[in-house]
Scaffold this motif. Structure first.
Motif, PDB file in Angstrom:
ATOM      1  N   TYR A  44       2.781  16.652   7.577  1.00  0.00           N
ATOM      2  CA  TYR A  44       3.168  15.354   8.130  1.00  0.00           C
ATOM      3  C   TYR A  44       3.937  14.537   7.090  1.00  0.00           C
ATOM      4  CZ  TYR A  44       2.704  10.808  10.446  1.00  0.00           C
ATOM      5  OH  TYR A  44       2.957   9.601  11.042  1.00  0.00           O
ATOM      6  N   TYR A  45       3.475  14.577   5.848  1.00  0.00           N
ATOM      7  CA  TYR A  45       4.105  13.812   4.763  1.00  0.00           C
ATOM      8  C   TYR A  45       5.572  14.214   4.597  1.00  0.00           C
ATOM      9  CZ  TYR A  45       4.000  11.067   0.441  1.00  0.00           C
ATOM     10  OH  TYR A  45       4.235  10.110  -0.517  1.00  0.00           O
ATOM     11  N   LEU A  46       5.861  15.493   4.729  1.00  0.00           N
ATOM     12  CA  LEU A  46       7.229  15.968   4.549  1.00  0.00           C
ATOM     13  C   LEU A  46       8.169  15.452   5.639  1.00  0.00           C
ATOM     14  CD1 LEU A  46       6.574  19.657   3.452  1.00  0.00           C
ATOM     15  CD2 LEU A  46       7.458  17.789   2.037  1.00  0.00           C
ATOM     16  N   SER A  47       7.632  15.098   6.794  1.00  0.00           N
ATOM     17  CA  SER A  47       8.469  14.554   7.869  1.00  0.00           C
ATOM     18  C   SER A  47       8.631  13.041   7.793  1.00  0.00           C
ATOM     19  CB  SER A  47       7.875  14.919   9.239  1.00  0.00           C
ATOM     20  OG  SER A  47       8.175  16.246   9.590  1.00  0.00           O
ATOM     21  N   PHE A  48       7.567  12.348   7.350  1.00  0.00           N
ATOM     22  CA  PHE A  48       7.553  10.889   7.475  1.00  0.00           C
ATOM     23  C   PHE A  48       7.468  10.137   6.143  1.00  0.00           C
ATOM     24  CE2 PHE A  48       6.075  12.438  11.589  1.00  0.00           C
ATOM     25  CZ  PHE A  48       6.909  11.731  12.429  1.00  0.00           C
ATOM     26  N   CYS A  49       7.457  10.860   5.028  1.00  0.00           N
ATOM     27  CA  CYS A  49       7.417  10.217   3.702  1.00  0.00           C
ATOM     28  C   CYS A  49       6.133   9.415   3.498  1.00  0.00           C
ATOM     29  CB  CYS A  49       8.610   9.297   3.478  1.00  0.00           C
ATOM     30  SG  CYS A  49      10.210  10.050   3.839  1.00  0.00           S
ATOM     31  N   LYS A  50       5.111   9.724   4.258  1.00  0.00           N
ATOM     32  CA  LYS A  50       3.841   9.026   4.123  1.00  0.00           C
ATOM     33  C   LYS A  50       2.741   9.868   4.747  1.00  0.00           C
ATOM     34  CE  LYS A  50       4.362   6.356   8.409  1.00  0.00           C
ATOM     35  NZ  LYS A  50       4.411   4.995   9.016  1.00  0.00           N
ATOM     36  N   SER A  51       1.516   9.538   4.377  1.00  0.00           N
ATOM     37  CA  SER A  51       0.354  10.222   4.925  1.00  0.00           C
ATOM     38  C   SER A  51       0.035   9.705   6.318  1.00  0.00           C
ATOM     39  CB  SER A  51      -0.853  10.012   4.005  1.00  0.00           C
ATOM     40  OG  SER A  51      -2.067  10.338   4.643  1.00  0.00           O
ATOM     41  N   TYR A  52      -0.551  10.569   7.138  1.00  0.00           N
ATOM     42  CA  TYR A  52      -1.016  10.161   8.458  1.00  0.00           C
ATOM     43  C   TYR A  52      -2.290   9.334   8.358  1.00  0.00           C
ATOM     44  CZ  TYR A  52      -2.038  10.630  13.460  1.00  0.00           C
ATOM     45  OH  TYR A  52      -2.284  10.384  14.784  1.00  0.00           O
ATOM     46  N   PHE A  53      -3.039   9.535   7.258  1.00  0.00           N
ATOM     47  CA  PHE A  53      -4.376   8.959   7.152  1.00  0.00           C
ATOM     48  C   PHE A  53      -4.515   7.901   6.053  1.00  0.00           C
ATOM     49  CE2 PHE A  53      -4.766  13.322   8.717  1.00  0.00           C
ATOM     50  CZ  PHE A  53      -5.461  13.124   9.888  1.00  0.00           C
ATOM     51  N   ASN A  54      -3.699   7.999   4.990  1.00  0.00           N
ATOM     52  CA  ASN A  54      -3.849   7.083   3.849  1.00  0.00           C
ATOM     53  C   ASN A  54      -2.590   6.244   3.685  1.00  0.00           C
ATOM     54  OD1 ASN A  54      -5.421   9.700   3.251  1.00  0.00           O
ATOM     55  ND2 ASN A  54      -6.379   8.254   1.865  1.00  0.00           N
ATOM     56  N   SER A  55      -2.753   4.933   3.703  1.00  0.00           N
ATOM     57  CA  SER A  55      -1.590   4.063   3.536  1.00  0.00           C
ATOM     58  C   SER A  55      -1.191   3.902   2.075  1.00  0.00           C
ATOM     59  CB  SER A  55      -1.877   2.680   4.143  1.00  0.00           C
ATOM     60  OG  SER A  55      -3.002   2.088   3.515  1.00  0.00           O
ATOM     61  N   ILE A  56      -2.082   4.274   1.154  1.00  0.00           N
ATOM     62  CA  ILE A  56      -1.811   4.145  -0.288  1.00  0.00           C
ATOM     63  C   ILE A  56      -1.544   5.525  -0.863  1.00  0.00           C
ATOM     64  CG2 ILE A  56      -2.721   3.359  -2.504  1.00  0.00           C
ATOM     65  CD1 ILE A  56      -4.515   1.422  -0.939  1.00  0.00           C
ATOM     66  N   ASP A  57      -0.311   5.753  -1.306  1.00  0.00           N
ATOM     67  CA  ASP A  57       0.089   7.086  -1.779  1.00  0.00           C
ATOM     68  C   ASP A  57      -0.741   7.572  -2.958  1.00  0.00           C
ATOM     69  OD1 ASP A  57       2.194   7.878  -0.023  1.00  0.00           O
ATOM     70  OD2 ASP A  57       3.497   6.400  -0.957  1.00  0.00           O
ATOM     71  N   SER A  58      -1.117   6.677  -3.846  1.00  0.00           N
ATOM     72  CA  SER A  58      -1.866   7.108  -5.035  1.00  0.00           C
ATOM     73  C   SER A  58      -3.213   7.730  -4.677  1.00  0.00           C
ATOM     74  CB  SER A  58      -2.072   5.933  -5.992  1.00  0.00           C
ATOM     75  OG  SER A  58      -2.813   4.906  -5.366  1.00  0.00           O
ATOM     76  N   GLN A  59      -3.738   7.397  -3.496  1.00  0.00           N
ATOM     77  CA  GLN A  59      -5.008   7.971  -3.058  1.00  0.00           C
ATOM     78  C   GLN A  59      -4.866   9.424  -2.623  1.00  0.00           C
ATOM     79  OE1 GLN A  59      -6.572   5.344  -0.045  1.00  0.00           O
ATOM     80  NE2 GLN A  59      -7.055   3.721  -1.512  1.00  0.00           N
ATOM     81  N   LEU A  60      -3.632   9.904  -2.539  1.00  0.00           N
ATOM     82  CA  LEU A  60      -3.398  11.296  -2.161  1.00  0.00           C
ATOM     83  C   LEU A  60      -3.465  12.232  -3.359  1.00  0.00           C
ATOM     84  CD1 LEU A  60      -0.319  10.701   0.181  1.00  0.00           C
ATOM     85  CD2 LEU A  60      -2.732  10.763   0.828  1.00  0.00           C
ATOM     86  N   ILE A  61      -3.442  11.677  -4.562  1.00  0.00           N
ATOM     87  CA  ILE A  61      -3.499  12.503  -5.770  1.00  0.00           C
ATOM     88  C   ILE A  61      -4.917  13.013  -5.977  1.00  0.00           C
ATOM     89  CG2 ILE A  61      -3.113  12.565  -8.262  1.00  0.00           C
ATOM     90  CD1 ILE A  61      -1.115  10.279  -7.909  1.00  0.00           C
ATOM     91  N   CYS A  62      -5.016  14.299  -6.252  1.00  0.00           N
ATOM     92  CA  CYS A  62      -6.315  14.927  -6.483  1.00  0.00           C
ATOM     93  C   CYS A  62      -7.053  14.221  -7.618  1.00  0.00           C
ATOM     94  CB  CYS A  62      -6.109  16.401  -6.828  1.00  0.00           C
ATOM     95  SG  CYS A  62      -7.616  17.376  -6.854  1.00  0.00           S
ATOM     96  N   HIS A  63      -8.370  14.120  -7.509  1.00  0.00           N
ATOM     97  CA  HIS A  63      -9.198  13.425  -8.502  1.00  0.00           C
ATOM     98  C   HIS A  63      -8.867  13.886  -9.923  1.00  0.00           C
ATOM     99  CE1 HIS A  63     -11.433  11.528  -5.396  1.00  0.00           C
ATOM    100  NE2 HIS A  63     -12.003  12.633  -4.960  1.00  0.00           N
ATOM    101  N   GLU A  64      -8.711  12.905 -10.810  1.00  0.00           N
ATOM    102  CA  GLU A  64      -8.513  13.117 -12.247  1.00  0.00           C
ATOM    103  C   GLU A  64      -7.162  13.735 -12.602  1.00  0.00           C
ATOM    104  OE1 GLU A  64     -11.828  15.359 -13.655  1.00  0.00           O
ATOM    105  OE2 GLU A  64     -13.315  13.858 -13.057  1.00  0.00           O
TER     106      GLU A  64
END
Length: 374
Positions: A44-64
């Protein structure tokens, strides 16, 4: 159009994955929380430049970790399309098409049409009007660049007017010399948005009714009513008339940013009277209508993502959904489920090629035993 390859680094709980897909049905199977839905979200991100579920991109980065990367190779109009999305903490995200960075992310929207159907889509029915406006705007923006520009312009004007209202400190005389300009621009831009939304709803409703009728077995009557202040008279006069109220509240109470869709099931609001299965049928039919709308515009099917849809649908509705998915209208589909045997039985009935991927704690492995690719 279809997605051939997907590469992920540090996207949510998926630290690394390199996957190849087929035209047909690609199935992600695993327990809840394993990462199945995260794979759909990456696509989904590759089509819309954003997550379907998270409005904050930094929250998509894997922990640590300090960054994530999502890369996809598509075939579109018989030509390869390489899409790159990357984000480092505290930096602006990068989005590239064939190694060339976009000057504006809005230029990418509509290149890779996609429809996502997820249990979270119940928000379209039970949440506030903003969810239904987002749905309408998201569909139109994929096919109409001018509409997207008008929408962005409207939001800028609205923010300026709201800032001015707050600066008035309860006294209209403080802003009288400036407010008329914003009223005029808001009304003009809003009219263009209203006209396009009205046309879209008129086109969408019969297609939605067709899909709902098929999935439900024809036992229910559904309707969509579009409501807007622009239907009630001169919006500029309304803005002037409501100025005192707007100053007190500190925001604009009239305009297309307050538009809504009234969703009816057997003449009653599905939000209040619909069962869980009826609500699910309602938003699935809405999304399938969106799919057909985009397919008609682009001349080829969007990618379809189905996230955990077969729970809470009775057997008859589930079977009809499978029959639809098996039609030639749908070419590349990604499905998640917790039960492999159930999903295997479902995809076999479609007659389409299929491939299975096992997902466990962020690790993704192709299941070589459950593949049919003629």
């Amino acid at each position: 159009m279809h997605l051939n390859h997907l590469n992920l680094l540090n996207f949510k709980n998926i630290r690394q994955a390199e996957l190849s897909f087929i035209e047909g049905i690609n199935c992600f199977v695993g327990d809840n929380g394993a990462g199945k839905t995260n794979l759909l979200d990456a696509i989904y991100y590759l089509s819309f430049c954003k997550s379907y579920f998270n409005s904050i991109d930094s929250q998509l980065i894997c922990h640590e970790e300090e960054f994530f990367v999502v890369q996809g190779r598509y075939e579109r109009d018989s030509q390869p399309e390489d899409i790159y999305a990357g984000l480092k903490r505290s930096q602006k995200k990068q989005f590239k098409r064939n190694k060339k960075e976009y000057p504006r992310l809005s230029e990418h929207i509509g290149l890779l049409p996609l429809v996502m159907i997820s249990p979270g889509d119940e928000r379209l029915i039970v949440d506030g009007s903003d969810q239904r406006r987002k749905f309408v705007d998201g569909v139109i923006s994929q096919i109409d660049k001018n509409y997207l520009e008008q929408l962005l312009r409207y939001n800028r004007i609205l923010n300026q007017r709201n800032t001015l209202l707050k600066s008035a400190r309860g006294k209209s005389g403080v802003i009288e010399s400036q407010i008329d300009i914003w009223n005029s621009q808001l009304a003009l831009t809003g009219q263009a948005i209203f006209d396009r939304r009205r046309m879209f709803v008129e086109q969408l409703e019969p297609v939605f009714q067709k899909y709902h009728n098929y999935i439900s077995g024809g036992n229910e009557v559904v309707k969509i009513n579009y409501h807007s202040h622009h239907q009630k008279g001169d919006i500029e006069l309304m803005l002037q008339h409501n100025l005192a109220k707007d100053i007190v509240l500190g925001y604009t109470t009239r305009g297309v940013h307050r538009d809504d869709l009234e969703l009816l099931l057997n003449s009653y609001a599905v939000k209040k009277d619909g069962s869980q299965g009826q609500k699910k049928t309602f938003f699935i039919a809405l999304k399938l209508a969106q799919f057909e709308f985009l397919n008609s515009h682009f001349g080829y099917p969007p990618v379809l993502l189905l996230d955990d849809l077969f729970d809470k649908l009775d057997e008859n509705r589930g079977n009809r959904l499978v029959e639809l998915v098996g039609s030639d209208l749908f070419r590349q589909i990604f499905i998640t489920d917790t039960q492999k045997q159930r999903l295997l039985d479902i995809v076999k009935h479609t007659g389409k090629n299929y491939a299975f991927f096992d997902v466990k704690e962020g690790e993704v492995v192709k299941d070589a035993q459950n593949v049919m690719n003629d």
